[in-house]
Design a protein around this motif. Structure first.
Motif, short mmCIF file in Angstrom:
data_model
loop_
_atom_site.label_atom_id
_atom_site.label_comp_id
_atom_site.label_asym_id
_atom_site.label_seq_id
_atom_site.Cartn_x
_atom_site.Cartn_y
_atom_site.Cartn_z
N GLY A 43 0.86 1.36 5.82
CA GLY A 43 0.76 1.60 4.33
C GLY A 43 -0.12 2.70 3.91
O GLY A 43 -0.03 3.62 3.25
N LEU A 44 -1.38 2.58 4.38
CA LEU A 44 -2.55 3.52 4.30
C LEU A 44 -1.88 5.15 4.78
O LEU A 44 -2.21 6.01 4.03
N ALA A 45 -1.28 5.02 6.01
CA ALA A 45 -0.80 6.21 6.28
C ALA A 45 0.36 7.03 5.52
O ALA A 45 -0.02 8.25 5.15
N LEU B 206 2.49 18.85 3.13
CA LEU B 206 1.66 17.62 3.30
C LEU B 206 2.48 16.26 3.88
O LEU B 206 2.10 15.77 4.69
N THR B 207 3.58 16.16 3.33
CA THR B 207 4.31 15.16 3.74
C THR B 207 4.78 15.15 5.22
O THR B 207 4.89 14.45 6.30
N ARG B 208 5.22 16.64 5.35
CA ARG B 208 5.87 16.62 6.72
C ARG B 208 4.60 16.47 7.88
O ARG B 208 4.77 16.14 8.93
N GLN B 209 3.38 17.19 7.41
CA GLN B 209 2.43 17.01 8.51
C GLN B 209 1.77 15.46 8.58
O GLN B 209 1.52 15.10 9.53
N MET B 210 1.88 14.95 7.40
CA MET B 210 1.86 13.25 7.59
C MET B 210 2.73 12.49 8.51
O MET B 210 2.26 11.87 9.08
N LEU B 211 3.97 13.02 8.39
CA LEU B 211 5.11 12.19 9.03
C LEU B 211 4.47 12.53 10.64
O LEU B 211 5.00 11.84 11.60
N ASP B 212 4.44 13.94 10.86
CA ASP B 212 4.11 14.35 12.30
C ASP B 212 2.82 13.51 12.83
O ASP B 212 2.86 13.16 13.97
N LEU C 27 0.98 -1.30 -0.16
CA LEU C 27 0.13 -0.05 0.00
C LEU C 27 0.84 1.25 0.06
O LEU C 27 0.21 2.31 -0.06
N ALA C 28 2.05 1.03 0.22
CA ALA C 28 3.13 2.27 0.15
C ALA C 28 2.78 2.99 -1.19
O ALA C 28 2.75 2.55 -2.19
N GLN D 202 -8.59 9.31 11.64
CA GLN D 202 -8.34 11.10 11.68
C GLN D 202 -7.62 11.37 10.43
O GLN D 202 -7.64 12.39 10.10
N ALA D 203 -6.73 10.51 10.26
CA ALA D 203 -5.73 10.96 9.21
C ALA D 203 -6.35 10.85 7.82
O ALA D 203 -5.84 11.67 6.99
N LEU D 204 -7.32 9.85 7.87
CA LEU D 204 -8.03 9.86 6.29
C LEU D 204 -8.99 11.04 6.44
O LEU D 204 -9.04 11.65 5.11
N SER D 205 -9.72 11.36 7.49
CA SER D 205 -10.38 12.66 7.17
C SER D 205 -9.32 13.76 6.99
O SER D 205 -9.78 14.81 6.15
N TRP D 206 -8.11 14.15 7.41
CA TRP D 206 -7.15 14.97 7.31
C TRP D 206 -6.90 15.09 5.63
O TRP D 206 -6.54 16.08 5.30
N ALA D 207 -6.59 13.84 5.04
CA ALA D 207 -6.19 14.13 3.73
C ALA D 207 -7.47 14.39 3.01
O ALA D 207 -7.17 14.98 2.02
#
Length: 262
Positions: A90-92, A248-254, A33-34, A179-184
């Protein structure tokens, strides 16, 4: 070597193999999924070989797994647990690409280019819009430009530190994933909002023209103007693509760091 020590001990080799089996399951689920590695151009054999290579490279540095029989009920549950962890991870990691997938679909629908997937005489019905394929190509180049593959390996290693084998699936991890899915979805709306607003104004203007002059052929006039306006908007927002992707990548990693440490 003592005279009573066996030259080949199957039980000992099986216990040593178990230390690599469960990491292999998690790593293979992540690569399925990555971003980039989950693309259809990367075959299943390549993913399995990459997962095996990463398992052999990281296996010696990972925490010792619990002593479980691989074919027992506890061992099967541990395997399913690693697959579930890999799917969540992988989804994250895929969320940033998902953001631009939603952006491509939204803008293509506004521009009228979503019909291209149904009118492709060479490739047949495409699974994604033409605009997202343009975004995807640039995202892949930026992914390797920022060493995203090395970040992926680092996240994999940290996941075994914070989510060791046999730790169980916690409710906090599931809620954080939702919550991460809603953030996306919210990030996709915010990024695509300027273009969608411009296209809405153009379509609204053609709607007024249709009310003023019903005899005007708006399909012959509005369709090219909508596509031209959309491409102008994309051209104006394209220089900010790298900055938005990094943000967005930095926010995702945080967010992922908070999930791991929770």
């Amino acid at each position: 070597m003592g005279t009573t020590e066996a030259l080949f001990d199957a039980n000992r080799l099986l216990l040593q193999a178990q230390a690599y089996w469960w990491p292999f399951c998690r790593i293979l689920a992540v690569l399925t999924l990555a971003p980039v590695f989950s693309h259809s151009a990367v075959s299943i054999r390549i993913r399995v070989l990459l997962a095996l290579a990463l398992t052999l490279a990281l296996g010696g540095a990972l925490p010792a797994p619990p002593t479980l029989e691989a074919l027992s009920l506890a061992g099967i549950l541990a395997t399913l647990e690693q697959l579930a962890f890999g799917v969540m991870l992988g989804l994250a990691l895929q969320l940033v690409f998902t953001v631009y997938s939603v952006i491509g679909e939204t803008i293509s629908t506004q521009m009228g280019m979503s019909m291209a997937r149904y009118n492709d005489p060479q490739n047949g019905v495409s699974s994604s819009s033409v605009l997202y394929q343009v975004y995807y190509t640039m995202l892949v180049l930026m992914f390797f430009a920022i060493d995203g593959h090395l970040v992926l390996i680092s996240v994999l290693y940290q996941s075994f530190i914070f989510w060791p084998i046999g730790a169980g699936i916690h409710f906090t991890g599931l809620t954080s994933t939702l919550q991460a899915l809603s953030w996306a979805l919210s990030a996709a709306v915010m990024v695509s909002l300027p273009l969608v607003f411009c296209m809405t104004l153009v379509l609204f203007g053609f709607g007024l023209l249709n009310r003023i002059s019903p005899a005007m052929n708006l399909f012959a006039l509005g369709f090219p103007i909508a596509i031209l306006t959309g491409w102008i908007g994309i051209f104006l927002t394209l220089p900010n693509l790298a900055e938005t992707y990094l943000l967005l990548t930095r926010q995702m990693l945080d967010n992922l760091n908070e999930v791991l440490r929770s």
